[in-house]
Structure formats: structure tokens, C-alpha cells
Scaffold this motif. Sequence first.
Motif, PDB file in Angstrom:
ATOM      1  N   VAL A  29       0.832  -1.202   0.000  1.00 14.22           N
ATOM      2  CA  VAL A  29       0.000   0.000   0.000  1.00 14.22           C
ATOM      3  C   VAL A  29       0.869   1.256   0.000  1.00 14.22           C
ATOM      4  CG1 VAL A  29      -1.655   1.363   1.347  1.00 14.22           C
ATOM      5  CG2 VAL A  29      -2.001  -1.095   1.072  1.00 14.22           C
ATOM      6  N   ALA A  30       1.916   1.254   0.826  1.00 16.35           N
ATOM      7  CA  ALA A  30       2.806   2.419   0.899  1.00 16.35           C
ATOM      8  C   ALA A  30       3.463   2.691  -0.459  1.00 16.35           C
ATOM      9  CB  ALA A  30       3.873   2.191   1.969  1.00 16.35           C
ATOM     10  N   ALA A  31       3.871   1.626  -1.150  1.00 15.52           N
ATOM     11  CA  ALA A  31       4.465   1.802  -2.476  1.00 15.52           C
ATOM     12  C   ALA A  31       3.440   2.357  -3.459  1.00 15.52           C
ATOM     13  CB  ALA A  31       5.025   0.470  -2.984  1.00 15.52           C
ATOM     14  N   MET A  32       2.193   1.909  -3.342  1.00 17.53           N
ATOM     15  CA  MET A  32       1.135   2.404  -4.222  1.00 17.53           C
ATOM     16  C   MET A  32       0.860   3.887  -3.980  1.00 17.53           C
ATOM     17  SD  MET A  32      -0.083  -0.117  -6.179  1.00 17.53           S
ATOM     18  CE  MET A  32      -1.835  -0.392  -6.398  1.00 17.53           C
ATOM     19  N   VAL A  33       0.922   4.309  -2.723  1.00 18.23           N
ATOM     20  CA  VAL A  33       0.737   5.726  -2.407  1.00 18.23           C
ATOM     21  C   VAL A  33       1.780   6.569  -3.136  1.00 18.23           C
ATOM     22  CG1 VAL A  33       0.930   7.448  -0.549  1.00 18.23           C
ATOM     23  CG2 VAL A  33      -0.388   5.345  -0.175  1.00 18.23           C
ATOM     24  N   MET A  34       2.991   6.051  -3.226  1.00 18.26           N
ATOM     25  CA  MET A  34       4.082   6.813  -3.831  1.00 18.26           C
ATOM     26  C   MET A  34       3.964   6.941  -5.353  1.00 18.26           C
ATOM     27  SD  MET A  34       6.007   8.068  -1.544  1.00 18.26           S
ATOM     28  CE  MET A  34       4.545   8.281  -0.518  1.00 18.26           C
ATOM     29  N   ILE A  35       3.201   6.064  -5.996  1.00 18.05           N
ATOM     30  CA  ILE A  35       3.049   6.196  -7.459  1.00 18.05           C
ATOM     31  C   ILE A  35       1.765   6.928  -7.838  1.00 18.05           C
ATOM     32  CG2 ILE A  35       4.414   4.130  -7.967  1.00 18.05           C
ATOM     33  CD1 ILE A  35       1.763   2.680  -8.617  1.00 18.05           C
ATOM     34  N   ALA A  36       0.939   7.274  -6.860  1.00 18.23           N
ATOM     35  CA  ALA A  36      -0.383   7.840  -7.153  1.00 18.23           C
ATOM     36  C   ALA A  36      -0.313   9.155  -7.926  1.00 18.23           C
ATOM     37  CB  ALA A  36      -1.169   8.039  -5.856  1.00 18.23           C
ATOM     38  N   ASN A  37       0.612  10.037  -7.562  1.00 17.87           N
ATOM     39  CA  ASN A  37       0.664  11.348  -8.204  1.00 17.87           C
ATOM     40  C   ASN A  37       1.051  11.303  -9.674  1.00 17.87           C
ATOM     41  OD1 ASN A  37      -0.161  13.327  -6.322  1.00 17.87           O
ATOM     42  ND2 ASN A  37       1.751  13.052  -5.180  1.00 17.87           N
ATOM     43  N   TYR A  38       1.718  10.227 -10.073  1.00 18.90           N
ATOM     44  CA  TYR A  38       2.118  10.144 -11.475  1.00 18.90           C
ATOM     45  C   TYR A  38       0.882  10.137 -12.384  1.00 18.90           C
ATOM     46  CZ  TYR A  38       6.732   9.245  -9.641  1.00 18.90           C
ATOM     47  OH  TYR A  38       7.925   9.381  -8.962  1.00 18.90           O
ATOM     48  N   GLN A  39      -0.223   9.596 -11.871  1.00 15.79           N
ATOM     49  CA  GLN A  39      -1.478   9.643 -12.630  1.00 15.79           C
ATOM     50  C   GLN A  39      -2.392  10.762 -12.148  1.00 15.79           C
ATOM     51  OE1 GLN A  39      -3.594   5.994 -13.691  1.00 15.79           O
ATOM     52  NE2 GLN A  39      -5.482   6.864 -12.870  1.00 15.79           N
ATOM     53  N   TYR A  40      -2.668  10.792 -10.843  1.00 11.77           N
ATOM     54  CA  TYR A  40      -3.707  11.683 -10.331  1.00 11.77           C
ATOM     55  C   TYR A  40      -3.236  13.119 -10.123  1.00 11.77           C
ATOM     56  CZ  TYR A  40      -6.458   7.484  -9.744  1.00 11.77           C
ATOM     57  OH  TYR A  40      -7.152   6.319  -9.999  1.00 11.77           O
ATOM     58  N   GLY A  41      -1.926  13.346 -10.104  1.00  7.53           N
ATOM     59  CA  GLY A  41      -1.422  14.703  -9.967  1.00  7.53           C
ATOM     60  C   GLY A  41      -1.224  15.409 -11.308  1.00  7.53           C
ATOM     61  N   TRP A  42      -1.277  14.653 -12.392  1.00  7.63           N
ATOM     62  CA  TRP A  42      -0.985  15.201 -13.719  1.00  7.63           C
ATOM     63  C   TRP A  42      -1.892  16.373 -14.080  1.00  7.63           C
ATOM     64  CZ3 TRP A  42       2.346  15.612 -17.523  1.00  7.63           C
ATOM     65  CH2 TRP A  42       1.898  15.986 -18.787  1.00  7.63           C
ATOM     66  N   ILE A 189      11.551   6.740  -2.096  1.00  6.36           N
ATOM     67  CA  ILE A 189      10.783   5.992  -1.094  1.00  6.36           C
ATOM     68  C   ILE A 189      10.364   4.630  -1.645  1.00  6.36           C
ATOM     69  CG2 ILE A 189       8.649   5.953   0.267  1.00  6.36           C
ATOM     70  CD1 ILE A 189       8.910   9.018   0.479  1.00  6.36           C
ATOM     71  N   ILE A 190       9.961   4.580  -2.915  1.00  3.72           N
ATOM     72  CA  ILE A 190       9.596   3.301  -3.538  1.00  3.72           C
ATOM     73  C   ILE A 190      10.773   2.329  -3.497  1.00  3.72           C
ATOM     74  CG2 ILE A 190       8.972   2.169  -5.711  1.00  3.72           C
ATOM     75  CD1 ILE A 190       7.449   4.789  -6.421  1.00  3.72           C
ATOM     76  N   CYS A 191      11.964   2.821  -3.817  1.00  5.55           N
ATOM     77  CA  CYS A 191      13.160   1.963  -3.818  1.00  5.55           C
ATOM     78  C   CYS A 191      13.438   1.395  -2.427  1.00  5.55           C
ATOM     79  CB  CYS A 191      14.370   2.753  -4.311  1.00  5.55           C
ATOM     80  SG  CYS A 191      14.307   3.175  -6.070  1.00  5.55           S
ATOM     81  N   ILE A 192      13.222   2.195  -1.394  1.00  2.00           N
ATOM     82  CA  ILE A 192      13.431   1.714  -0.025  1.00  2.00           C
ATOM     83  C   ILE A 192      12.413   0.631   0.323  1.00  2.00           C
ATOM     84  CG2 ILE A 192      13.340   2.389   2.415  1.00  2.00           C
ATOM     85  CD1 ILE A 192      14.395   5.164   1.511  1.00  2.00           C
ATOM     86  N   LEU A 193      11.144   0.866  -0.022  1.00  2.00           N
ATOM     87  CA  LEU A 193      10.091  -0.090   0.290  1.00  2.00           C
ATOM     88  C   LEU A 193      10.297  -1.436  -0.409  1.00  2.00           C
ATOM     89  CD1 LEU A 193       7.014   2.315   0.082  1.00  2.00           C
ATOM     90  CD2 LEU A 193       7.875   1.203   2.157  1.00  2.00           C
ATOM     91  N   ALA A 194      10.934  -1.402  -1.591  1.00  2.00           N
ATOM     92  CA  ALA A 194      11.125  -2.628  -2.369  1.00  2.00           C
ATOM     93  C   ALA A 194      11.834  -3.719  -1.567  1.00  2.00           C
ATOM     94  CB  ALA A 194      11.915  -2.317  -3.641  1.00  2.00           C
TER      95      ALA A 194
END
Length: 430
Positions: A29-42, A189-194
Motif C-alpha cells: 500500500v505504501a508503495a502504491m501511495v508513492m506512485i499515485a501522483n504520477y497519474q492523479y497529480g498530472w 521511497i519506492i526503492c526503499i520499500l522494495a
Amino acid sequence: MTDMVQSTVAPSAARVSDAYRWTQLAVGVAAMVMIANYQYGWTFFVPDIQKKFGWDRASIQWAFTLFVLFETWLVPVEGWFVDKYGPRIVVLVGGILCALGWVINAQATTLNGYYLGMIIAGIGAGGVYGTCVGNALKWFPDKRGLAAGITAAGFGAGSALTVAPIQAMIKDSGFQTTFLYFGLGQGIIICILAFFLLAPKAGQVPAVAANANLVQTRRNYQPTEVLRQPIFWLMYFMFVIVGAGGLMVTANLKPIAVDWKVDSVPVTLMAVTMTAVTFAATIDRVLNGLTRPFFGWISDMIGRENTMFIAFGMEGVGIWMLYLWGHDPVWFVLLSGFVFFAWGEIYSLFPSTCTDTFGAKFATTNAGLLYTAKGTAALLVPIANYMQQSSGTWDSVFIIAAGANILASLLAIMVLKPWRKVVVAKSTAA
């Protein structure tokens, strides 16, 4: 025959605690939060890009479409890597690519530059998304709808807290600086969570849920077999026609608000005052996240297709009401929230339905094949912009989107439900 042999093999690992499973889900879930803006922030960057370079909006929005295409269409390939090598490496590479994509956007001065940046970000985000959803489906065979919904909620609601900060940074520091800082921060942050993600071993998770309302196979279909199943293509078609309407609103929320002259109008709800577009975007993200575990949980109890019928019908009505009443700023906020609440559940219902139908062993790849429907749906976003430009209104776009959702709701209950029972019964008998 292979599955019968596999079922007699002793588990290779001890059953893990529920706390361990939920921890794995939380990392995803935390990793998903970090990719959210790539779509929803555009959507917040589009007006400033247009203002700086003078390109037409439809041309700019091809960057969004390319992002979604590469986010989705490569997920089966990424899913194959996950099923073979585990989730860690795919998410690590995904984080690097996400950061690189927005760094390129920060430097871009041509449309092709933005297209390249969003393609790279899309590949990275798709790797993270497909991995985390697939991992959730594997860790929770007893709660697939809920687990997929919670994971997808990270993507749907993950950008809610950054709606205001992104807009503030764009206003104060410029959209290019915002691309740079948010891109790097989220990617790191995504890289750390991986490093904390693991796939379950045989014996570590409970058995598939037993529920009269849930039709679940005991057979594991290879991805090549799935593509030969006509019922897969019915699900794919439904995913496309439902997904297109939500993606159109996602990519054009601010432009629609500008065209309807409600974007800068202050709206007060529950003692909170924001401009209509900021309020709408914030509520949309939260409800788009909440709907995923909510309807996933509902589907675990009453069945996937019954839930689709309810949710897709709500979406069709919501889009129609937004078209009728959205020119009022308060209704724009409330109805856009309703639309997102009735839309986001596709990202929990379709993966869980796919895994129920085709088995868990290749869940990441098979769910990824179905997820490519989102990319196909994204191709319709620029078409919506061209329709709006040629007519000067959003009328036809909203009417078509509403009708498509009503069609999908009827297909779910009248065609998919009885057909899937037959398919699963045959696979179990075999």
C-alpha cells in the motif's frame, strides 16, 4: 493433472501469522501511495504546461495517455518477472524509473520530451502497481476482494494529501521544480520499500475462501491459456468501457472545471473552504481510495458480479448527474466525488474476479493481462478532448461515458455471472 500432483505435495513452509500478511500488504500500500501522483497529480500540471508552451490541450494529454498505456500494457511482462523472480527487483527498478520520468518532465521543452518522461514513469509505475496488487492476491486467497481493494486504495487515495502541496509548489516555484522534487522524493521511497516486499511460499497462506456467492476455480491457468478464454475478453471489454469514463475525468478534472467556470469558486462543506477544483480533487482522491476496499469487501460477501452491477450502475448515474448539475460549484465537488467513488472499485473487482476465475499461481501475470484494459481505455482520453474541441462542449463525452457504464452493469449481471459459473464448473470438473 499438474494441479492434482501439486495439491498432494506437502507445504514447503509453515503458515505465517495474519500480522505478517497484513505487514506485507501495508508495504504494498505504501508503495502504491508513492506512485499515485504520477497519474492523479498530472491534471494540475496541464494548464501551466499549456500556458508556458502554447500547445493545445489534446496534444499535451497524449502524455497522460502514453503514461497509462505503458503503465498497463507492460504489466504482464513485469508480472512474469514477479512470478519468476519475486516482487523486490521489479519494485526497485520501478522506483528508479518513476523518479527518472518526472526528472525528464522537469527538463522537457518539447512535447516529445513530456511524452518520453511519462512513458518512463508509466513503465515504473506499472511495475509497482502490478507487483503490489498481484502480491496482495497471493497473500490473501481468503480475502481477495478486500486485499486487492486496500492495495488499490493506496493508488486511488494516495495523492489526496498532496493535492494542495502540489498546487502550492506549482504556484510558488513553478511546475518544473514540482516535477523534480516530487519525482525524486517518491521514487526514492519506492526503492526503499522494495527491500521489504516478499512473495508467499507454499503453505504460508490459508486456503481459498469457501463462500456460496464466490465462484472460485481450483485450477491454475497459464497466461497463454487465459488469453484463449472468451470470458477473459468479456471482462476486458467491460474494464475498458468503465475505465474510460473515469480516466477522462481524472485527466481533465481541472480543464472541465475551467470550462464550466467553477474552478476558482470557493466552496464550503463541513466548515472547510477551498476552491471548487481543489476541494473536488481532494475528495475525489479520498473516495477513489475508499471505494476499492469497500466494494472489494462487499464483493467477498455478495459476489463479484452482483457488486459490479451496483457499482457500475452508480457510476453511470453519477456521470449523468455531473453532466446535468456540475456547472454549480457545490454540485461539481459532490458529484465528482460520487463519480470517483463509483469508479475506483474496478481496480479491486477485476483483479479479484480474474484470480477467482483463473487461479492464484500466475495471479500477477494474469491480473496484469486484464489490467492492460486500462491502457486501452486511456486511448479514449484524447478522443474525448478532440470531441470537446470540435463541439465546444463536454456534452457528448459525458453522455457516452454514462451509457457505457450502464451497459457494463447489465453485462456483469446478465452475461458474466452465469458464464463464469459454467467456466469455473468445467475447470474444476476437469
